[in-house]
Design a protein around this motif. Sequence first.
Motif, PDB file in Angstrom:
ATOM      1  N   GLY A 167     -20.902  -5.970  33.189  1.00 45.23           N
ATOM      2  CA  GLY A 167     -19.757  -5.087  33.373  1.00 45.23           C
ATOM      3  C   GLY A 167     -20.202  -3.643  33.282  1.00 45.23           C
ATOM      4  O   GLY A 167     -20.744  -3.223  32.259  1.00 45.23           O
ATOM      5  N   ASP A 169     -19.308   0.473  33.595  1.00 42.45           N
ATOM      6  CA  ASP A 169     -18.294   1.522  33.573  1.00 42.45           C
ATOM      7  C   ASP A 169     -19.009   2.851  33.733  1.00 42.45           C
ATOM      8  O   ASP A 169     -19.930   3.150  32.969  1.00 42.45           O
ATOM      9  CB  ASP A 169     -17.528   1.456  32.249  1.00 42.45           C
ATOM     10  N   HIS A 196     -18.128  -3.444  38.788  1.00 40.76           N
ATOM     11  CA  HIS A 196     -17.525  -2.162  38.405  1.00 40.76           C
ATOM     12  C   HIS A 196     -16.102  -2.122  38.938  1.00 40.76           C
ATOM     13  O   HIS A 196     -15.870  -2.125  40.156  1.00 40.76           O
ATOM     14  CB  HIS A 196     -18.322  -0.986  38.965  1.00 40.76           C
ATOM     15  N   GLY A 197     -15.133  -2.111  38.041  1.00 41.00           N
ATOM     16  CA  GLY A 197     -13.731  -2.026  38.436  1.00 41.00           C
ATOM     17  C   GLY A 197     -13.216  -0.605  38.284  1.00 41.00           C
ATOM     18  O   GLY A 197     -13.532   0.081  37.319  1.00 41.00           O
ATOM     19  N   TRP A 198     -12.422  -0.154  39.247  1.00 38.15           N
ATOM     20  CA  TRP A 198     -11.879   1.198  39.196  1.00 38.15           C
ATOM     21  C   TRP A 198     -10.495   1.210  39.823  1.00 38.15           C
ATOM     22  O   TRP A 198     -10.104   0.295  40.548  1.00 38.15           O
ATOM     23  CB  TRP A 198     -12.798   2.192  39.911  1.00 38.15           C
ATOM     24  N   GLU A 250      -8.177  -4.017  37.376  1.00 36.00           N
ATOM     25  CA  GLU A 250      -8.528  -4.114  35.972  1.00 36.00           C
ATOM     26  C   GLU A 250      -9.930  -4.707  35.812  1.00 36.00           C
ATOM     27  O   GLU A 250     -10.204  -5.825  36.272  1.00 36.00           O
ATOM     28  CB  GLU A 250      -7.506  -4.994  35.246  1.00 36.00           C
ATOM     29  N   PRO A 251     -10.865  -3.992  35.168  1.00 39.62           N
ATOM     30  CA  PRO A 251     -12.241  -4.491  35.044  1.00 39.62           C
ATOM     31  C   PRO A 251     -12.329  -5.862  34.378  1.00 39.62           C
ATOM     32  O   PRO A 251     -13.131  -6.704  34.801  1.00 39.62           O
ATOM     33  CB  PRO A 251     -12.924  -3.410  34.195  1.00 39.62           C
ATOM     34  N   HIS A 254     -11.707  -8.730  36.848  1.00 40.50           N
ATOM     35  CA  HIS A 254     -12.808  -8.949  37.780  1.00 40.50           C
ATOM     36  C   HIS A 254     -14.024  -9.546  37.070  1.00 40.50           C
ATOM     37  O   HIS A 254     -14.750 -10.365  37.652  1.00 40.50           O
ATOM     38  CB  HIS A 254     -13.172  -7.634  38.464  1.00 40.50           C
ATOM     39  N   LEU A 255     -14.274  -9.134  35.836  1.00 38.42           N
ATOM     40  CA  LEU A 255     -15.375  -9.727  35.073  1.00 38.42           C
ATOM     41  C   LEU A 255     -15.139 -11.213  34.842  1.00 38.42           C
ATOM     42  O   LEU A 255     -16.061 -12.034  34.974  1.00 38.42           O
ATOM     43  CB  LEU A 255     -15.537  -9.006  33.734  1.00 38.42           C
ATOM     44  N   ILE A 284     -11.045  -4.150  26.975  1.00 35.88           N
ATOM     45  CA  ILE A 284     -11.811  -4.896  27.973  1.00 35.88           C
ATOM     46  C   ILE A 284     -12.671  -5.953  27.289  1.00 35.88           C
ATOM     47  O   ILE A 284     -12.670  -7.137  27.663  1.00 35.88           O
ATOM     48  CB  ILE A 284     -12.685  -3.948  28.808  1.00 35.88           C
ATOM     49  N   ALA A 323     -19.766  -1.267  30.543  1.00 35.23           N
ATOM     50  CA  ALA A 323     -18.386  -1.629  30.210  1.00 35.23           C
ATOM     51  C   ALA A 323     -18.199  -1.673  28.724  1.00 35.23           C
ATOM     52  O   ALA A 323     -19.066  -2.102  27.986  1.00 35.23           O
ATOM     53  CB  ALA A 323     -18.050  -2.996  30.818  1.00 35.23           C
TER      54      ALA A 323
END
Length: 325
Positions: A167, A169, A196-198, A250-251, A254-255, A284, A323
């Motif tokens: 993860g 960030d 990587h979630g954004w 949302e990270p 997705h993780l 998270i 993350a």
Amino acid sequence: MAHPVFVGVDGSPASLAAADWGAREALLRELPLRLVHAWEWPCSSAPPAGEEAARRWSEGVPQEVTDRLRRHYPGLDITADHVIGLPRDVLCQAAKYAEALVIGTVGVGRVAGFLLGSVAMAVVAHAEGPVILVRAPASTEHPVPGEESELPSPDPAAGAASPVVLGLDLGRPCDEVITFAFEAAAVHTAPLVVVHGWNPPPYYVYGLGAALKFGTDLSADKRESVHQALRPWRERYPGVAVTAQVVIGEPARHLLDAAGHAALVVIGRHRLTALPSVPRIGHIAHAVLRHCPTPVAVVPHGQGHARRPPSNGRRPGAQPTCAGP
């Protein structure tokens, strides 16, 4: 000097699963394995048989687990310690000198997720080194003295093709988490999936102005930022196949999606300067720890100094991030 893989054991099925996972990890990394069992004195929760029986059982736990592991992994260097003290404090102390500290958690169902007990929560929140939580089937039964509960038979090929998931960030500078993930992928001979979630700006979401073009450009910028952040590690680990997923949303979600067939999920935790009265690991990390079906490594980063430099020496010049809360 090699840093061993530590495993916290208490005789429960979850700790036996952690011991088995830690033994295989120690073999892959060619490191010694050290088992540690903490017993709080005086015992405030002694079984009906009495406190003396509880003490004898407690002293026998690490040796019994050691004997079982040696039957499955005869070439592994294993030592065991029985330590009097608060489990949280004992395990956090062990994490200072460990390549990784492995502890077990209990499954409570697909909807409820996994049970992260108070000790596990405190260790994850306070340990100075990486902590790996390994899942085990739900069980409320505590093994009685002398009861056999064999470890699962080792399968050297298990998880060989499963990826390590990281993860990422871009908001917090660190290298410890990325280094840990690349090293894990290298020793497992596994690909690395970087997630990587954004979230785009509100005016993009609501379609104002030239939002489509702006959003496309912004996505491209995010992908390029992730690529640049990973560049030093790609150069240091040329044998690791890396796939980057730059996704909107949302990270944690997705993780968890990426973790379904993973060998290990690696996330970060911001290193605290003081011990808070209530353990904090960030939303998270908490979501991943509660619902991820595969082992999760939580690597501290940020304030203060890392426990030691990366095992292969050179520190990358870039400042990527990981993350975490």
